[in-house]
Design a protein around this motif. Structure first.
Motif, mmCIF file in Angstrom:
data_model
loop_
_atom_site.group_PDB
_atom_site.id
_atom_site.type_symbol
_atom_site.label_atom_id
_atom_site.label_comp_id
_atom_site.label_asym_id
_atom_site.label_seq_id
_atom_site.Cartn_x
_atom_site.Cartn_y
_atom_site.Cartn_z
ATOM 1 N N LEU A 1 -18.010 -4.297 -7.583
ATOM 2 C CA LEU A 1 -17.555 -3.322 -6.587
ATOM 3 C C LEU A 1 -16.306 -3.834 -5.884
ATOM 4 C CD1 LEU A 1 -20.870 -2.266 -4.798
ATOM 5 C CD2 LEU A 1 -19.589 -0.968 -6.492
ATOM 6 N N THR A 2 -15.548 -2.908 -5.341
ATOM 7 C CA THR A 2 -14.374 -3.279 -4.555
ATOM 8 C C THR A 2 -14.831 -3.822 -3.206
ATOM 9 O OG1 THR A 2 -13.108 -1.536 -5.603
ATOM 10 C CG2 THR A 2 -12.272 -2.356 -3.493
ATOM 11 N N CYS A 3 -14.273 -4.987 -2.856
ATOM 12 C CA CYS A 3 -14.610 -5.611 -1.579
ATOM 13 C C CYS A 3 -13.452 -5.365 -0.612
ATOM 14 C CB CYS A 3 -14.836 -7.107 -1.784
ATOM 15 S SG CYS A 3 -15.272 -7.945 -0.267
ATOM 16 N N ILE A 4 -13.760 -4.739 0.513
ATOM 17 C CA ILE A 4 -12.671 -4.389 1.426
ATOM 18 C C ILE A 4 -12.361 -5.516 2.417
ATOM 19 C CG2 ILE A 4 -13.072 -1.897 1.216
ATOM 20 C CD1 ILE A 4 -14.207 -2.201 4.198
ATOM 21 N N SER A 5 -13.151 -6.611 2.383
ATOM 22 C CA SER A 5 -12.806 -7.744 3.257
ATOM 23 C C SER A 5 -12.179 -8.840 2.409
ATOM 24 C CB SER A 5 -14.030 -8.342 3.948
ATOM 25 O OG SER A 5 -15.157 -7.542 3.856
ATOM 26 N N GLN B 1 -22.405 -15.054 -0.542
ATOM 27 C CA GLN B 1 -22.034 -14.548 0.783
ATOM 28 C C GLN B 1 -22.867 -13.309 1.082
ATOM 29 O OE1 GLN B 1 -18.170 -14.610 2.241
ATOM 30 N NE2 GLN B 1 -17.874 -16.720 1.566
ATOM 31 N N ARG B 2 -23.115 -13.101 2.363
ATOM 32 C CA ARG B 2 -23.868 -11.920 2.761
ATOM 33 C C ARG B 2 -22.931 -10.727 2.827
ATOM 34 N NH1 ARG B 2 -24.276 -16.523 3.196
ATOM 35 N NH2 ARG B 2 -24.070 -16.807 5.422
ATOM 36 N N GLY B 3 -23.366 -9.622 2.196
ATOM 37 C CA GLY B 3 -22.506 -8.451 2.129
ATOM 38 C C GLY B 3 -23.210 -7.185 2.603
ATOM 39 N N ILE B 4 -22.384 -6.195 2.878
ATOM 40 C CA ILE B 4 -22.909 -4.870 3.245
ATOM 41 C C ILE B 4 -22.352 -3.861 2.246
ATOM 42 C CG2 ILE B 4 -22.991 -3.069 5.010
ATOM 43 C CD1 ILE B 4 -22.585 -5.331 7.100
ATOM 44 N N LEU B 5 -23.239 -3.275 1.489
ATOM 45 C CA LEU B 5 -22.884 -2.183 0.569
ATOM 46 C C LEU B 5 -22.812 -0.916 1.395
ATOM 47 C CD1 LEU B 5 -25.443 -2.529 -2.324
ATOM 48 C CD2 LEU B 5 -23.022 -2.106 -2.589
ATOM 49 N N GLU C 1 -15.453 6.803 2.056
ATOM 50 C CA GLU C 1 -15.192 8.237 2.290
ATOM 51 C C GLU C 1 -15.125 9.036 0.986
ATOM 52 O OE1 GLU C 1 -11.813 8.880 4.822
ATOM 53 O OE2 GLU C 1 -12.900 8.034 6.546
ATOM 54 N N ASN C 2 -14.645 8.369 -0.083
ATOM 55 C CA ASN C 2 -14.553 9.081 -1.374
ATOM 56 C C ASN C 2 -15.900 9.132 -2.105
ATOM 57 O OD1 ASN C 2 -14.918 6.510 -2.258
ATOM 58 N ND2 ASN C 2 -12.925 6.304 -3.261
ATOM 59 N N GLY C 3 -16.964 8.676 -1.436
ATOM 60 C CA GLY C 3 -18.302 8.748 -2.035
ATOM 61 C C GLY C 3 -18.643 7.548 -2.903
ATOM 62 N N GLN C 4 -17.664 6.656 -3.142
ATOM 63 C CA GLN C 4 -17.909 5.475 -3.981
ATOM 64 C C GLN C 4 -18.574 4.372 -3.164
ATOM 65 O OE1 GLN C 4 -16.575 5.014 -7.382
ATOM 66 N NE2 GLN C 4 -16.519 7.227 -7.182
ATOM 67 N N LEU C 5 -19.407 3.555 -3.837
ATOM 68 C CA LEU C 5 -19.964 2.381 -3.169
ATOM 69 C C LEU C 5 -18.887 1.313 -3.076
ATOM 70 C CD1 LEU C 5 -23.506 1.706 -4.655
ATOM 71 C CD2 LEU C 5 -22.927 2.475 -2.344
ATOM 72 N N GLN C 6 -18.785 0.697 -1.900
ATOM 73 C CA GLN C 6 -17.896 -0.453 -1.719
ATOM 74 C C GLN C 6 -18.679 -1.522 -0.983
ATOM 75 O OE1 GLN C 6 -14.319 0.961 0.227
ATOM 76 N NE2 GLN C 6 -13.486 1.707 -1.707
ATOM 77 N N VAL C 7 -18.061 -2.701 -0.844
ATOM 78 C CA VAL C 7 -18.768 -3.784 -0.169
ATOM 79 C C VAL C 7 -17.836 -4.469 0.814
ATOM 80 C CG1 VAL C 7 -18.268 -5.552 -1.940
ATOM 81 C CG2 VAL C 7 -20.370 -5.714 -0.595
ATOM 82 N N SER D 1 -10.245 -6.407 -3.954
ATOM 83 C CA SER D 1 -10.494 -6.930 -5.305
ATOM 84 C C SER D 1 -11.925 -6.589 -5.698
ATOM 85 C CB SER D 1 -10.368 -8.451 -5.347
ATOM 86 O OG SER D 1 -9.193 -8.864 -4.743
ATOM 87 N N LEU D 2 -12.169 -6.657 -7.016
ATOM 88 C CA LEU D 2 -13.545 -6.445 -7.494
ATOM 89 C C LEU D 2 -14.356 -7.721 -7.315
ATOM 90 C CD1 LEU D 2 -13.343 -4.482 -10.881
ATOM 91 C CD2 LEU D 2 -14.186 -3.666 -8.673
ATOM 92 N N VAL D 3 -15.561 -7.585 -6.834
ATOM 93 C CA VAL D 3 -16.470 -8.737 -6.720
ATOM 94 C C VAL D 3 -17.818 -8.353 -7.340
ATOM 95 C CG1 VAL D 3 -15.447 -9.759 -4.636
ATOM 96 C CG2 VAL D 3 -17.237 -8.004 -4.407
ATOM 97 N N THR D 4 -18.623 -9.376 -7.671
ATOM 98 C CA THR D 4 -19.964 -9.116 -8.198
ATOM 99 C C THR D 4 -20.944 -9.049 -7.025
ATOM 100 O OG1 THR D 4 -19.408 -10.308 -10.195
ATOM 101 C CG2 THR D 4 -21.752 -9.971 -9.771
ATOM 102 N N VAL D 5 -21.730 -8.001 -7.031
ATOM 103 C CA VAL D 5 -22.649 -7.757 -5.917
ATOM 104 C C VAL D 5 -24.077 -7.706 -6.450
ATOM 105 C CG1 VAL D 5 -23.355 -5.982 -4.260
ATOM 106 C CG2 VAL D 5 -20.937 -6.530 -4.544
#
Ligand code: AMP
Ligand code: MG
Length: 419
Positions: free
Chosen positions: A344-348, A360-364, A368-374, A408-412
């Motif tokens: 998933l795309t990580c916005i941090s 690392q601890r993440g929040i899925l 706004e576009n309906g896609q899952l991000q982290v 960037s894309l990260v593994t969640v």
């Protein structure tokens, strides 16, 4: 302190004598022999247990052809392109079959679940029918054999319904009930004993003196073990004294299949767990190139599995999730579980140095576009337990990763319902 050597090669030059996460998981898995003790349980009491033997169907579900709709059972030969009329000669309810004959040009009223009369092969929904006394007029397009559920279409005789190693879910209770199965043969529940170590720890309800803290690890461990459905033996808090630890470890290993401790496993002057484990059992490894959770002593004690988890509250949860849960599942006889991971795309942006695998601890969240991000939960210190409360996933950053740029894309790895 006793010396021991890890059995696998070192992970990399940054972490001498450390195993990689994967090596550690493999070493644990290699040592485990699933429990063979079984018991018979009444169906409802088997929820959450692991099947010791496969379930083979000895009946058909449903047992008879039946109507999928409330409507009218007819002969398909009577279907016409145009509107057509039929004479209603009887009625069938679920559990109350129609006994008479149904000739060409005739039909019966039929309810959902009622046995299909042998003479009929098609059901017309009542919404497509107009009724005048005992004559029905059928409108619309209809196909032969529509709206019929066939005997054995869910399960038929000889079907492998559930495999050995399957953990019984609510759906399974219903499925087994549909076959009339009242008892199942399941593996015995695992018994897991655990205690916290540390002179500074107090239990809730006690007054804190200077330098003391409340023991939180026993509560997170209790919660996670409870969700896994194992039998829990809580042995409290044990001080950093060799004799007290020796006694507690022996007591735990006498009662449980698996022994867990937290704290006292690092390189501090009062960290005695590895030494005690080496004295009373065997140490397979104690260092993993990961963050958080680098010190984790794994071995056996009286032929029981032993995990000396780190003391820091986040490290306890991370190591439990990554190592203890798969071990308990394997030991319980449960078949191998899928590891749910996604990219998933990580916005941090994430700061990290190469060398250790980080969880690392993440929040899925839903963008706004309906896609899952982290995004990350923020500060990642191993003592920041509230990061686990607000997180709903781990962000996995491998040994070579030296930071992540925004977007960037990260593994969640989403938390299963176990944290
Ligand atoms: P240790 O590995 O024993 O040195 O513990 C590492 C850190 O975790 C120290 O700050 C301890 O006070 C803390 N800690 C250890 N056990 C617990 C516990 N059961 N609950 C909360 N914090 C703990
Ligand atoms: Mg300690």
């Amino acid at each position: 302190m006793a010396e021991f050597t890890p059995q696998a090669s070192c992970c990399d030059s940054h972490e001498p004598n450390s195993l990689s996460v994967q090596q550690a998981q493999q070493q644990i898995s290699d040592l485990i022999k699933p429990i063979q003790i079984w018991e018979k349980r009444a169906l409802r009491d088997a929820l959450g247990y692991v099947l010791h033997t496969a379930i083979i169907s000895s009946a058909k579900v449903p047992p008879h052809n039946n109507s999928a709709m409330d409507g009218y059972a007819i002969h398909s030969a009577d279907i016409s392109e145009q509107t057509f009329r039929l004479k209603q000669v009887g009625i069938a309810f679920a559990g109350q079959a129609y006994q008479g004959q149904i000739k060409a040009g005739e039909c019966i009223r039929i309810m959902t679940g009622a046995i299909m009369p042998a003479d009929c092969d098609t059901v017309i929904m009542q919404e497509h029918v107009e009724v005048n006394d005992n004559i029905i007029t059928v409108y619309g397009q209809h196909n032969a054999k529509q709206n019929v559920r066939y005997a054995g279409e869910d399960l038929t005789i000889g079907d492998r319904v559930l495999e050995q190693g399957h953990k019984i879910s609510p759906a399974d209770l219903g499925l087994l009930a549909s076959l009339g199965i009242a008892e199942v043969i399941v593996k015995r529940k695992l018994r897991v004993a655990f205690f916290s170590t540390g002179d500074e720890l107090r239990s809730i309800g006690e007054r804190l003196e200077q330098g003391q803290i409340y023991d939180s690890n026993r509560y997170t461990l209790y919660g996670m073990l409870k969700r896994l459905g194992v039998d829990i033996i809580d042995l409290g808090v044990v001080p950093d004294q060799k004799q007290a630890l020796r006694t507690a470890l022996q007591l735990a290993a006498e009662q449980a299949d698996v022994v867990l401790t937290s704290g006292g496993v690092s390189v501090g002057d009062a960290d005695y767990i590895k030494e005690m484990l080496a004295e009373l059992g065997t140490v397979n490894f104690w260092k993993i190139a990961m963050k958080p959770g680098r010190p984790l002593a794994f071995g056996t004690l009286n032929n029981r599995l032993f995990f000396g988890l780190p003391g820091n509250p986040v490290s306890v949860m991370v190591t439990f999730y990554q190592f203890v849960i798969p071990a308990l599942q394997q030991l319980s006889g449960q078949s191998a579980q899928i590891k749910y991971q996604m990219q998933l795309t990580c916005i941090s942006p994430i700061r990290k140095r190469a060398g250790r695998f980080e969880f690392q601890r993440g929040i899925l969240f839903e963008a706004e576009n309906g896609q899952l991000q982290v995004k990350t939960t923020g500060e990642q210190g191993s003592g920041i337990l509230h990061s686990m409360s607000i997180a709903n996933c781990f962000i996995l950053l491998d040994e070579n990763c030296d930071g992540v740029e925004t977007n960037s894309l990260v593994t969640v790895q989403p938390f299963a319902d176990l944290i």
